[in-house]
Design an enzyme around this catalytic site. Structure first.
Site, short mmCIF file in Angstrom:
data_model
loop_
_atom_site.label_atom_id
_atom_site.label_comp_id
_atom_site.label_asym_id
_atom_site.label_seq_id
_atom_site.Cartn_x
_atom_site.Cartn_y
_atom_site.Cartn_z
N TYR A 1 6.34 86.31 22.27
CA TYR A 1 6.50 87.35 23.30
C TYR A 1 7.74 87.12 24.15
O TYR A 1 7.68 87.22 25.37
CB TYR A 1 5.28 87.38 24.22
CG TYR A 1 3.98 87.60 23.51
CD1 TYR A 1 3.73 88.80 22.85
CD2 TYR A 1 2.99 86.61 23.51
CE1 TYR A 1 2.52 89.00 22.19
CE2 TYR A 1 1.79 86.82 22.85
CZ TYR A 1 1.57 88.02 22.21
OH TYR A 1 0.39 88.22 21.57
N TYR B 1 -7.46 94.09 24.68
CA TYR B 1 -6.64 93.16 23.91
C TYR B 1 -7.58 92.29 23.08
O TYR B 1 -8.47 91.64 23.62
CB TYR B 1 -5.77 92.26 24.81
CG TYR B 1 -5.05 91.22 23.98
CD1 TYR B 1 -3.88 91.55 23.29
CD2 TYR B 1 -5.56 89.94 23.81
CE1 TYR B 1 -3.24 90.63 22.48
CE2 TYR B 1 -4.93 89.01 23.00
CZ TYR B 1 -3.77 89.36 22.33
OH TYR B 1 -3.15 88.45 21.52
N ASP C 1 -16.06 90.57 22.28
CA ASP C 1 -14.98 89.59 22.17
C ASP C 1 -15.01 88.74 23.44
O ASP C 1 -14.49 89.14 24.48
CB ASP C 1 -13.65 90.32 22.00
CG ASP C 1 -12.46 89.38 21.98
OD1 ASP C 1 -12.63 88.18 22.24
OD2 ASP C 1 -11.34 89.86 21.73
N LYS D 1 -10.60 80.28 22.40
CA LYS D 1 -9.98 79.63 23.56
C LYS D 1 -10.74 78.42 24.09
O LYS D 1 -10.62 77.34 23.53
CB LYS D 1 -9.71 80.67 24.64
CG LYS D 1 -8.65 81.68 24.21
CD LYS D 1 -7.99 82.40 25.36
CE LYS D 1 -6.73 83.11 24.91
NZ LYS D 1 -6.87 84.54 24.67
C1 PLP Z 1 -6.54 85.27 23.37
C2 PLP Z 1 -7.45 86.32 22.93
C3 PLP Z 1 -7.64 86.63 21.56
C4 PLP Z 1 -6.83 85.99 20.48
O1 PLP Z 1 -7.04 84.62 20.36
P1 PLP Z 1 -5.94 83.71 19.59
O2 PLP Z 1 -6.58 82.36 19.56
O3 PLP Z 1 -4.70 83.76 20.42
O4 PLP Z 1 -5.75 84.30 18.25
C5 PLP Z 1 -8.57 87.59 21.23
N1 PLP Z 1 -9.29 88.22 22.18
C6 PLP Z 1 -9.14 87.96 23.49
C7 PLP Z 1 -10.00 88.68 24.47
C8 PLP Z 1 -8.21 87.01 23.92
O5 PLP Z 1 -8.05 86.78 25.22
#
Ligand code: PLP
Length: 415
Positions: A9, A137, A239, A268
């Site tokens: 980015y 996202y 998510d 994460k």
């Molecule tokens: C960071 C993030 C992702 C992607 O995770 P990566 O480990 O960077 O591939 C997907 N969904 C959400 C809500 C995120 O914050």
């Protein structure tokens, strides 16, 4: 300078020189040039215990000596099994099966694919699309990009090249009144009623939309969305890559609403940031649709490194410490301090401030109002990485009050 490393980015032509980090401890990064920076954003939200936690370091080292990796295709290791058992125990009721993946984005791909194949296995072959929220996202891979905000998201450039999903307005704010929530729920119901024949699932970041707009929304909305997804036969996919492991003040953001999705993605903070990994959890209803005498109905997915024992050892130790040291209480403390010092911040450049759990957001009127903030903060001993109109802190949970106040102080000076 020619970069052998391609940075994320970033416009490499104009990007300031990257800051070299030598080591780190707690919430502090120690730089090669001798300076230190307090990490206000937990290295993109994942270092929930801060850096170099002695017990997690030890667990990882021991696992390296015992067994660094073994494939999950027919083999298993104690750490992998333990992590799956623990995740089933601590996540919302009913999520009884864990599919591991390499990263948050891959975990989202797995969730989407699982939902698609679920309907295929049931013979409902027209259910092939997803509904998602504006400001969403969900990651950087193709399936994940297709459920990100197609207009304002960071992947707008690709939106014409991806599967065409459906989108609905981002819900009203966290503490919205019943009438406002109802308006959003009505819009959702209209959408589901119209498209149920083609919808495989509704994908959302529960409560907190992260990289698409740093927005907190109503738990009541989620509660009602759960009812509607059942009524219209659409799977509900959460998510929780960003929200899982305490970020919004509950262990999982779903708990604000007291509901469980059909499929949930963790990433994460799952591994305390030690390595990349994800867990996609499913309930019995989803899982059972893959059990069959026809071998072709098995889930057609299997990342090479899924369930890696080092990763699982880090995650197991992280969760043990999280519970033993009562991290939710630490997060309550961070929230109180953010509410006291960040929430009242005012400036002609600030549109709004918002706080929930260990997340403090300052939304500026204009992205230009934040240009230079990263360098300004670094000169004052704080690592922060604003994007678009958002300056925010999502600190490691072990941050001290003094360190957090210093972060807020630097933001105050800037504004
Ligand atoms: C960071 C993030 C992702 C992607 O995770 P990566 O480990 O960077 O591939 C997907 N969904 C959400 C809500 C995120 O914050």
């Amino acid at each position: 300078m020619t970069n052998t490393v391609w940075f994320p980015y970033a416009q490499l032509k104009t990007m300031p020189a990257p800051i070299e980090v030598e080591t780190a401890e707690g919430a502090v990064l120690y730089l090669k040039d001798g300076r230190r920076l307090i990490d206000a954003i937990s290295s993109w939200w994942c270092m929930v215990h801060g850096y170099n936690h002695p017990e997690i370091n030890q667990a990882v080292k021991e696992q390296v000596d015992r067994l660094p990796h073994v494939m999950l295709g027919g083999l298993i290791h104690e750490q992998t099994k333990q992590l799956a058992d623990t995740l089933v125990k601590i996540t919302p009721e009913g999520l009884n099966h864990v599919f591991f993946g390499d990263s948050g984005s891959v975990g989202v791909e797995i969730a989407l694919k699982m939902a698609l194949q679920y309907w295929q296995n049931l013979g409902q072959t027209s259910k092939t699309r997803f509904l998602a929220l504006k400001k969403a996202y969900h990651g950087d891979t193709c399936g994940a990009m297709s459920v990100c905000d197609p207009d304002d998201g960071m992947h707008a450039l690709f939106s014409g090249l991806l599967p065409k999903q459906l989108f609905i307005e981002s819900p009203c704010r966290f503490d919205a009144d019943a009438e406002t929530v109802q308006r959003d729920v009505d819009a959702l119901e209209a959408m589901l009623a119209k498209h149920q024949h083609e919808l495989a699932g509704f994908m959302l970041e529960p409560i907190f939309q992260g990289a698409g707009g740093m927005w907190f929304y109503s738990p009541q909305y989620l509660k009602q969305a759960r009812v509607l997804c059942d009524r219209y036969n659409v799977l509900m996919l959460f998510d929780e890559v960003a929200t899982g492991f305490g970020r919004t003040g509950r262990l999982f953001a779903s708990e604000h609403s007291g509901i469980a999705p059909d499929i949930m993605v963790l990433g994460k903070g799952l591994t305390a940031g030690y390595t990349s990994h994800s867990a996609t959890l499913a309930n019995d209803c989803v899982y059972d649709a893959f059990l069959s005498d026809e071998s072709g109905k098995c889930f057609m997915h299997g990342p090479t490194f899924m369930g890696n024992p080092i990763v699982c050892a880090a995650a197991n130790k992280s969760i043990e410490i999280f519970q033993r040291d009562n991290y939710l209480q630490k997060i309550t403390g961070i929230e109180a301090l953010l509410r006291e010092h960040l929430l009242p911040m005012r400036s002609s450049k600030i549109k709004e401030t918002r706080v929930l759990g260990a997340i403090g957001v300052i939304e500026a009127h204009d992205a230009n109002d934040l240009s230079g903030l990263r360098e300004f903060a670094a000169e004052r001993g704080v690592w922060i990485r604003p994007f678009e109109r958002y300056a925010y802190t999502m600190p490691p949970y072990i941050i001290t009050d003094e360190q957090l106040v210093q972060i807020i102080q630097v933001l105050k000076e800037w504004f």
